[in-house]
Scaffold this motif. Structure first.
Motif, PDB file in Angstrom:
ATOM      1  N   ILE A   1      55.876 -22.363  11.307  1.00 45.59           N
ATOM      2  CA  ILE A   1      56.111 -23.357  12.356  1.00 45.59           C
ATOM      3  C   ILE A   1      56.728 -22.721  13.595  1.00 45.59           C
ATOM      4  O   ILE A   1      56.493 -23.150  14.724  1.00 45.59           O
ATOM      5  N   GLU A   2      57.476 -21.657  13.387  1.00 50.57           N
ATOM      6  CA  GLU A   2      58.132 -20.988  14.510  1.00 50.57           C
ATOM      7  C   GLU A   2      57.109 -20.459  15.498  1.00 50.57           C
ATOM      8  O   GLU A   2      57.252 -20.558  16.711  1.00 50.57           O
ATOM      9  N   ASP A   3      56.006 -19.895  14.949  1.00 52.18           N
ATOM     10  CA  ASP A   3      54.950 -19.383  15.838  1.00 52.18           C
ATOM     11  C   ASP A   3      54.292 -20.510  16.611  1.00 52.18           C
ATOM     12  O   ASP A   3      53.953 -20.352  17.788  1.00 52.18           O
ATOM     13  N   ALA A   4      54.132 -21.633  15.944  1.00 52.07           N
ATOM     14  CA  ALA A   4      53.521 -22.776  16.635  1.00 52.07           C
ATOM     15  C   ALA A   4      54.417 -23.231  17.773  1.00 52.07           C
ATOM     16  O   ALA A   4      53.946 -23.559  18.867  1.00 52.07           O
ATOM     17  N   ILE A   5      55.723 -23.236  17.506  1.00 52.76           N
ATOM     18  CA  ILE A   5      56.661 -23.670  18.544  1.00 52.76           C
ATOM     19  C   ILE A   5      56.625 -22.719  19.726  1.00 52.76           C
ATOM     20  O   ILE A   5      56.617 -23.134  20.886  1.00 52.76           O
ATOM     21  N   ASN A   6      56.589 -21.433  19.427  1.00 53.27           N
ATOM     22  CA  ASN A   6      56.517 -20.463  20.519  1.00 53.27           C
ATOM     23  C   ASN A   6      55.258 -20.639  21.344  1.00 53.27           C
ATOM     24  O   ASN A   6      55.286 -20.597  22.569  1.00 53.27           O
TER      25      ASN A   6
ATOM     26  N   HIS B   1      55.639 -23.573  23.578  1.00 51.94           N
ATOM     27  CA  HIS B   1      56.448 -23.265  24.765  1.00 51.94           C
ATOM     28  C   HIS B   1      55.633 -22.440  25.741  1.00 51.94           C
ATOM     29  O   HIS B   1      55.754 -22.600  26.948  1.00 51.94           O
ATOM     30  N   GLY B   2      54.822 -21.565  25.177  1.00 52.02           N
ATOM     31  CA  GLY B   2      53.986 -20.728  26.025  1.00 52.02           C
ATOM     32  C   GLY B   2      53.057 -21.543  26.903  1.00 52.02           C
ATOM     33  O   GLY B   2      53.009 -21.354  28.116  1.00 52.02           O
ATOM     34  N   ILE B   3      52.340 -22.507  26.312  1.00 54.41           N
ATOM     35  CA  ILE B   3      51.425 -23.270  27.167  1.00 54.41           C
ATOM     36  C   ILE B   3      52.185 -24.199  28.073  1.00 54.41           C
ATOM     37  O   ILE B   3      51.776 -24.485  29.193  1.00 54.41           O
ATOM     38  N   ASN B   4      53.309 -24.682  27.622  1.00 49.65           N
ATOM     39  CA  ASN B   4      54.096 -25.578  28.455  1.00 49.65           C
ATOM     40  C   ASN B   4      54.601 -24.868  29.695  1.00 49.65           C
ATOM     41  O   ASN B   4      54.548 -25.366  30.795  1.00 49.65           O
ATOM     42  N   ALA B   5      55.100 -23.663  29.469  1.00 47.98           N
ATOM     43  CA  ALA B   5      55.686 -22.939  30.588  1.00 47.98           C
ATOM     44  C   ALA B   5      54.627 -22.467  31.554  1.00 47.98           C
ATOM     45  O   ALA B   5      54.890 -22.239  32.714  1.00 47.98           O
TER      46      ALA B   5
ATOM     47  N   ILE C   1      51.231 -13.129  25.426  1.00 45.07           N
ATOM     48  CA  ILE C   1      52.623 -13.076  25.873  1.00 45.07           C
ATOM     49  C   ILE C   1      53.543 -12.825  24.684  1.00 45.07           C
ATOM     50  O   ILE C   1      54.493 -12.048  24.757  1.00 45.07           O
ATOM     51  N   ASN C   2      53.242 -13.500  23.561  1.00 43.76           N
ATOM     52  CA  ASN C   2      54.111 -13.354  22.386  1.00 43.76           C
ATOM     53  C   ASN C   2      54.191 -11.910  21.916  1.00 43.76           C
ATOM     54  O   ASN C   2      55.251 -11.400  21.557  1.00 43.76           O
TER      55      ASN C   2
ATOM     56  N   ILE D   1      58.999 -13.480  29.892  1.00 45.92           N
ATOM     57  CA  ILE D   1      57.775 -13.005  30.540  1.00 45.92           C
ATOM     58  C   ILE D   1      57.098 -14.165  31.280  1.00 45.92           C
ATOM     59  O   ILE D   1      56.587 -13.998  32.394  1.00 45.92           O
ATOM     60  N   VAL D   2      57.104 -15.338  30.656  1.00 47.59           N
ATOM     61  CA  VAL D   2      56.496 -16.506  31.297  1.00 47.59           C
ATOM     62  C   VAL D   2      57.186 -16.811  32.621  1.00 47.59           C
ATOM     63  O   VAL D   2      56.550 -17.090  33.635  1.00 47.59           O
ATOM     64  N   GLN D   3      58.507 -16.752  32.599  1.00 48.39           N
ATOM     65  CA  GLN D   3      59.271 -17.003  33.825  1.00 48.39           C
ATOM     66  C   GLN D   3      58.869 -16.031  34.915  1.00 48.39           C
ATOM     67  O   GLN D   3      58.681 -16.395  36.071  1.00 48.39           O
TER      68      GLN D   3
END
Lengths: 258, 357
Positions: free
Chosen positions: B208-213, B216-220, B246-247, B260-262
């Motif tokens: 689930i942690e990878d899914a959360i990351n 966040h990636g697409i959100n950011a 990015i991950n 990196i997203v920032q």
């Protein structure tokens, strides 16, 4: 949870819908059911008085009884047919449960209307006995059969109309339009053989007339079922039922998802 | 187990097709508690309804040998004119419960949902919280293989939330959960695996942690008025390395993906912490530049590479991502003042950006 058969799920759902409809109709608007008695009662009184004034007589029959058999059974048929159309929308929230399928709502309304009619019949019988009217039945079994068949006819039209109404909203309004003309043209206030021959031929195109004649013919000893065309009635029952179920099989998912 | 085969789902609005899912084929293994993430409107609720059997794919099939609850959402799936009690009875009946069982369920649900005398009033008078509590309580009375929960874990006061979590955890011993939630801590605590719905595709993550990351990636990567770079192109770095995602890049440099997203979104690719420039394959590389947004006295940079407007924002960020650290919103300010910016709980050091070299 154990796996149940389709049919037992169907029974559970229809009875749950039936009970819920009884609760809401009886519960909140107590006058709802009273209207089912008052409506035909008023019609019987009004038309009896009218015919009394005009001087028409039916030999060997108490006219109010004749009218009661017409109105109670016609109201049953008409309620089944007309209440099926809004059934899907009225129960839409319950489609969140996958056991509840749209067609279950139509079946449950059928049983509700049957219950209402039965209760109303009992009340009318009481009135009839009180006023010393001649309630004699010629062939009770056939009368019951005719009424049930009449209801099934209403059910098959109800399923078909409900589906058409889902996709074409104006259809419901068109049907509402026909309710008054149908009332006059369905043999409720007169027997078919009392009509002039030309009128007779035309009116026999209305399938409802056959059902009403069948009920009258089996109830009253002085009447008969000579004009009843059983083949015609079977076509009118089976073909809409077939079409309705055919369309339903394809449309069920769209009805649930909309 | 849930099998999706060539599932396409679209809605026709004004003659145009809006795709929720495009030709998705996926098998979700059994005995897995699944978190479902995606942006608003991505199709999470639609997916839940299809899994619950009350909505259907336009093309393709979704099949499973398991039993599913009805999708529990804020509306609860109740009939407005019926009372709470009548609705509970109705659901019990369609599941074929006996009269005795129905009475037991009514007692349980009435007590659990804590709605008092509203139980005998029509549902249309309920608040959305009441409907959710009732729906949740009712679902606990049955034994489904999969409980479908659409964001209803966050209703109720503290006591109710605790009670609900406890009851849910007990249920999970015998059932699995399909959970849509925007609370990352709920997702982490309850779910094992996760799926991300984005742009018609479903991505399955065993952790689930990878899914959360990924979420966040697409959100950011939502553009602030810029052209949206396709998320499938590689990430290149000024030190000559390139990475598929990015991950992967973040892992390599031991910073958070958000770092990196920032940089990519807000600073033309320049990552202040690493002093490197990142860009997406196909775009232009730009020279390294300092932080282009306003640098206040309070601006903070973390040792995992993320820049925050102030200590409060930093605290909230970590509260969400590392709930187990159990920090409060004053935490980062406290460690800045007293611990020289070193947070033992988070294993991160914070610096004031204006002082960072």
């Amino acid at each position: 949870m154990k796996k149940r058969t389709s049919f037992s799920i169907f029974l559970s759902v229809v009875s749950a819908l039936f009970l819920r409809e009884v609760q809401t109709r009886f519960g909140t608007k107590k006058l709802g059911y009273l209207w089912a008695v008052i409506d035909p009662m008023v019609k019987v009184i009004v038309f009896s008085l009218m015919y009394l004034a005009v001087g028409t007589k039916m030999q060997g029959i108490d006219f109010p009884v004749f009218l009661a058999t017409s109105f109670l059974t016609y109201n049953f048929f008409s309620a089944v047919m007309n209440n099926s159309m809004p059934a899907f929308d009225a129960n839409r929230a319950l489609f969140s449960y996958k056991q509840v399928k749209p067609i279950d709502t139509i079946f449950s309304r059928f049983f509700i209307e049957f219950l209402v009619m039965s209760a109303t019949v009992i009340i009318f019988i009481c009135f009839g006995l009180y006023f010393d009217l001649n309630l004699a039945v010629k062939d009770f079994n056939l009368v019951i059969l005719s009424i049930i068949w009449f209801g099934i006819f209403g059910l098959s039209l109800g399923i078909l109309f409900a589906i058409i109404n889902t996709f074409y909203e104006t259809f419901g309004k068109i049907i509402n339009f026909t309710s008054m003309p149908l009332f006059l043209l369905s043999g409720l206030l007169y027997t078919v053989d009392s009509l002039p021959p030309i009128a007779r031929d035309i009116i026999l195109y209305n399938p409802i007339v056959h059902f009403i004649e069948m009920i009258h013919g089996n109830y009253f000893s002085v009447l008969n079922t000579d004009y009843v065309d059983y083949e015609y009635m079977i076509f009118w029952t089976i073909i809409p039922l077939f079409l309705g179920l055919l369309f339903y099989a394809r449309a069920e998912k769209k009805i649930i998802a909309s | 187990m849930i099998e999706l085969k060539n599932v396409t789902k679209y809605f026709k609005t004004e003659g145009e097709k809006k795709y929720i899912l495009k030709n998705v084929t996926l098998t979700i293994p059994s005995h897995v508690n699944l978190g479902i993430l995606g942006r608003n409107g991505a199709g999470k609720s639609t997916l839940l309804r299809m899994l619950g059997g009350i909505d259907f794919p336009t093309v393709g099939t979704i099949s499973s040998p398991n039993t599913f609850s009805w999708p529990m959402g804020l509306s609860g799936g109740f009939q407005g004119s019926m009372t709470g009690r009548q609705n509970v009875k109705f659901v019990c009946r369609i599941y074929g419960k006996t009269v005795k069982e129905i009475n037991e369920v009514i007692e349980f649900v009435q007590e659990f949902a804590e709605i008092g005398h509203y139980f005998d009033m029509p549902i249309k008078f309920y608040s959305s919280g009441m409907k959710s509590r009732l729906s949740f309580g009712l679902s606990l009375a049955f034994d489904f293989d999969y409980l479908i929960i659409d964001e209803t874990l966050s209703v109720g006061d503290e006591n109710f939330k605790k009670k609900a979590k406890k009851a849910l955890m007990k249920k999970i011993e015998n059932s699995n959960v399909l959970l849509v939630s925007h609370s990352m801590s709920d997702l982490r605590n309850i779910c094992d695996a996760g799926i991300l719905i984005d742009d018609g595709k479903i991505f399955y993550y065993e952790d689930i942690e990878d899914a959360i990351n990924a979420y966040h990636g697409i959100n950011a990567s939502l553009p602030m008025g810029q052209n949206n770079a396709p998320s499938s192109s590689a990430i290149l770095c000024s030190d000559g390395k390139n990475f598929d995602t990015i991950n992967i890049a973040a892992n390599f440099y031991k910073v958070r993906p958000m770092s990196i997203v920032q940089a990519l979104n807000e600073n033309n690719g320049s990552n202040i912490y690493l002093k490197k420039v990142f860009w997406r394959d196909g775009q232009n590389k730009l020279p390294f530049q300092t932080w282009q947004n306003t640098i206040e006295k309070e601006t903070i940079i973390s040792s995992d590479g993320v820049i925050f407007v102030n200590a409060l924002e930093a605290s909230l960020f970590y509260m969400d991502r590392i709930p187990k650290a159990n920090i409060d919103k004053m935490h980062v300010e406290e460690v800045m003042n007293k611990e020289d910016g070193i947070s033992k709980k988070l294993n991160v050091k914070f610096y004031y950006l204006s002082e960072y070299k």
